[in-house]
Write a protein that holds these residues in place. Structure first.
Motif, PDB file in Angstrom:
ATOM      1  N   GLU A 158      50.887  46.601  33.723  1.00 45.35           N
ATOM      2  CA  GLU A 158      51.251  45.393  32.981  1.00 45.35           C
ATOM      3  C   GLU A 158      50.142  45.051  31.984  1.00 45.35           C
ATOM      4  O   GLU A 158      48.961  45.206  32.279  1.00 45.35           O
ATOM      5  N   VAL A 159      50.541  44.540  30.833  1.00 39.52           N
ATOM      6  CA  VAL A 159      49.583  44.156  29.798  1.00 39.52           C
ATOM      7  C   VAL A 159      48.831  42.909  30.255  1.00 39.52           C
ATOM      8  O   VAL A 159      49.431  41.936  30.705  1.00 39.52           O
ATOM      9  N   LEU A 160      47.497  42.949  30.125  1.00 42.62           N
ATOM     10  CA  LEU A 160      46.649  41.805  30.442  1.00 42.62           C
ATOM     11  C   LEU A 160      46.210  41.142  29.141  1.00 42.62           C
ATOM     12  O   LEU A 160      45.593  41.781  28.294  1.00 42.62           O
ATOM     13  N   VAL A 161      46.530  39.885  28.992  1.00 47.16           N
ATOM     14  CA  VAL A 161      46.160  39.124  27.798  1.00 47.16           C
ATOM     15  C   VAL A 161      44.802  38.476  28.047  1.00 47.16           C
ATOM     16  O   VAL A 161      44.604  37.830  29.091  1.00 47.16           O
ATOM     17  N   PRO A 162      43.853  38.626  27.113  1.00 53.82           N
ATOM     18  CA  PRO A 162      42.537  37.999  27.297  1.00 53.82           C
ATOM     19  C   PRO A 162      42.647  36.486  27.454  1.00 53.82           C
ATOM     20  O   PRO A 162      43.514  35.834  26.873  1.00 53.82           O
ATOM     21  N   GLY A 163      41.738  35.939  28.227  1.00 52.81           N
ATOM     22  CA  GLY A 163      41.715  34.502  28.487  1.00 52.81           C
ATOM     23  C   GLY A 163      41.105  33.712  27.349  1.00 52.81           C
ATOM     24  O   GLY A 163      40.740  34.266  26.297  1.00 52.81           O
ATOM     25  N   PRO A 164      40.951  32.413  27.552  1.00 53.00           N
ATOM     26  CA  PRO A 164      40.464  31.536  26.488  1.00 53.00           C
ATOM     27  C   PRO A 164      38.993  31.751  26.166  1.00 53.00           C
ATOM     28  O   PRO A 164      38.222  32.227  27.011  1.00 53.00           O
ATOM     29  N   LEU A 166      36.126  30.808  36.227  1.00 53.69           N
ATOM     30  CA  LEU A 166      35.983  31.385  37.559  1.00 53.69           C
ATOM     31  C   LEU A 166      36.179  32.880  37.492  1.00 53.69           C
ATOM     32  O   LEU A 166      37.098  33.360  36.815  1.00 53.69           O
ATOM     33  N   GLY A 167      35.340  33.635  38.187  1.00 54.96           N
ATOM     34  CA  GLY A 167      35.455  35.078  38.122  1.00 54.96           C
ATOM     35  C   GLY A 167      34.872  35.779  39.332  1.00 54.96           C
ATOM     36  O   GLY A 167      34.423  35.150  40.287  1.00 54.96           O
ATOM     37  N   THR A 168      34.903  37.100  39.244  1.00 54.79           N
ATOM     38  CA  THR A 168      34.307  37.962  40.264  1.00 54.79           C
ATOM     39  C   THR A 168      33.669  39.144  39.560  1.00 54.79           C
ATOM     40  O   THR A 168      33.953  39.423  38.398  1.00 54.79           O
ATOM     41  N   ALA A 169      32.823  39.851  40.283  1.00 57.11           N
ATOM     42  CA  ALA A 169      32.198  41.055  39.743  1.00 57.11           C
ATOM     43  C   ALA A 169      33.134  42.255  39.817  1.00 57.11           C
ATOM     44  O   ALA A 169      32.859  43.294  39.227  1.00 57.11           O
ATOM     45  N   HIS A 170      34.244  42.124  40.519  1.00 62.56           N
ATOM     46  CA  HIS A 170      35.174  43.236  40.705  1.00 62.56           C
ATOM     47  C   HIS A 170      35.867  43.553  39.379  1.00 62.56           C
ATOM     48  O   HIS A 170      36.392  42.673  38.712  1.00 62.56           O
ATOM     49  N   SER A 171      35.900  44.824  39.024  1.00 63.17           N
ATOM     50  CA  SER A 171      36.497  45.225  37.736  1.00 63.17           C
ATOM     51  C   SER A 171      37.990  44.941  37.656  1.00 63.17           C
ATOM     52  O   SER A 171      38.537  44.783  36.568  1.00 63.17           O
ATOM     53  N   ASP A 172      38.672  44.853  38.798  1.00 66.51           N
ATOM     54  CA  ASP A 172      40.111  44.566  38.807  1.00 66.51           C
ATOM     55  C   ASP A 172      40.416  43.112  39.158  1.00 66.51           C
ATOM     56  O   ASP A 172      41.572  42.775  39.431  1.00 66.51           O
ATOM     57  N   GLY A 173      39.409  42.248  39.164  1.00 64.89           N
ATOM     58  CA  GLY A 173      39.628  40.847  39.503  1.00 64.89           C
ATOM     59  C   GLY A 173      40.550  40.163  38.504  1.00 64.89           C
ATOM     60  O   GLY A 173      40.412  40.340  37.290  1.00 64.89           O
ATOM     61  N   LEU A 174      41.493  39.396  39.008  1.00 68.73           N
ATOM     62  CA  LEU A 174      42.377  38.595  38.161  1.00 68.73           C
ATOM     63  C   LEU A 174      41.776  37.198  38.157  1.00 68.73           C
ATOM     64  O   LEU A 174      41.902  36.440  39.119  1.00 68.73           O
ATOM     65  N   ASP A 175      41.079  36.875  37.055  1.00 67.43           N
ATOM     66  CA  ASP A 175      40.318  35.634  37.003  1.00 67.43           C
ATOM     67  C   ASP A 175      40.348  35.054  35.596  1.00 67.43           C
ATOM     68  O   ASP A 175      41.208  35.424  34.794  1.00 67.43           O
ATOM     69  N   SER A 176      39.402  34.175  35.274  1.00 65.68           N
ATOM     70  CA  SER A 176      39.417  33.463  33.991  1.00 65.68           C
ATOM     71  C   SER A 176      39.283  34.368  32.772  1.00 65.68           C
ATOM     72  O   SER A 176      39.564  33.925  31.658  1.00 65.68           O
ATOM     73  N   ARG A 177      38.900  35.609  32.965  1.00 62.34           N
ATOM     74  CA  ARG A 177      38.818  36.510  31.805  1.00 62.34           C
ATOM     75  C   ARG A 177      40.197  36.787  31.223  1.00 62.34           C
ATOM     76  O   ARG A 177      40.325  37.243  30.106  1.00 62.34           O
ATOM     77  N   TYR A 178      41.255  36.504  32.003  1.00 61.25           N
ATOM     78  CA  TYR A 178      42.639  36.747  31.561  1.00 61.25           C
ATOM     79  C   TYR A 178      43.409  35.440  31.422  1.00 61.25           C
ATOM     80  O   TYR A 178      43.200  34.488  32.177  1.00 61.25           O
ATOM     81  N   ALA A 179      44.347  35.433  30.482  1.00 55.65           N
ATOM     82  CA  ALA A 179      45.156  34.246  30.200  1.00 55.65           C
ATOM     83  C   ALA A 179      45.989  33.816  31.400  1.00 55.65           C
ATOM     84  O   ALA A 179      46.309  32.629  31.525  1.00 55.65           O
TER      85      ALA A 179
END
Length: 162
Positions: free
Chosen positions: A114-120, A131-144
């Motif tokens: 699935e396409v991941l859209v960058p966050g704000p 909010l985030g994590t160090a995990h490369s597959d984390g679904l967090d604030s880096r994504y919309a």
């Protein structure tokens, strides 16, 4: 074995008390079932204001990606506070920076494609957090799909217990 029996007996004894009911209204325990954080259990204080580095437990928004991965009624998410109100979020290529320091890398797609859209980007609003994590597959604030997490979605601030 005896220790667990004692703990269970104490829990049963306290279950009827009003003190336990009051504690329950202000606290919770979260069991983490994802790989995005190394801890799997968190003690949650529903009234503690988050500080940088704290774990925050929140209700994720309902989006197609979150529903596809976590179901119609997604469980709460737990992430660390990387950005506070007023901090500046920017991007350089696929790097996400807070106040000039890299905190995450963007991926173009989920593991399922699935396409991941960058966050704000920009200043984090009052009463909101990155909010985030160090995990490369984390679904967090880096994504919309998550974005900045504001106070209305926050369940509480946590401490890892296991």
């Amino acid at each position: 074995m005896h220790r667990w029996l004692a703990i269970g007996g104490l829990a049963c004894l306290l279950a009827g008390s009003s003190a336990l009911a009051a504690w329950r209204d202000e606290h919770a325990i979260l069991i983490n079932t994802t790989e995005s954080l190394p801890n799997w259990a968190f003690f949650i204080d529903k009234h503690r204001r988050p500080q940088r580095g704290d774990f925050v437990v929140f209700t994720p928004p309902v989006t197609p990606i979150i529903t596809a991965h976590f179901g119609q009624k997604s469980p709460p998410f737990a992430k660390r506070v990387y950005g506070m109100p007023g901090d500046l979020v920017t991007r350089e290529g696929n790097a996400v920076l807070i106040n000039g320091a890299e905190v995450a890398r963007l991926k173009p797609r989920t593991r399922r494609g699935e396409v991941l859209v960058p966050g704000p980007t920009g200043r984090i609003p009052e009463h909101c957090y990155y909010l985030g994590t160090a995990h490369s597959d984390g679904l967090d604030s880096r994504y919309a799909d998550i974005g900045f997490v504001c106070w209305a979605r926050i369940i509480g601030t946590g401490d890892a217990i296991l």
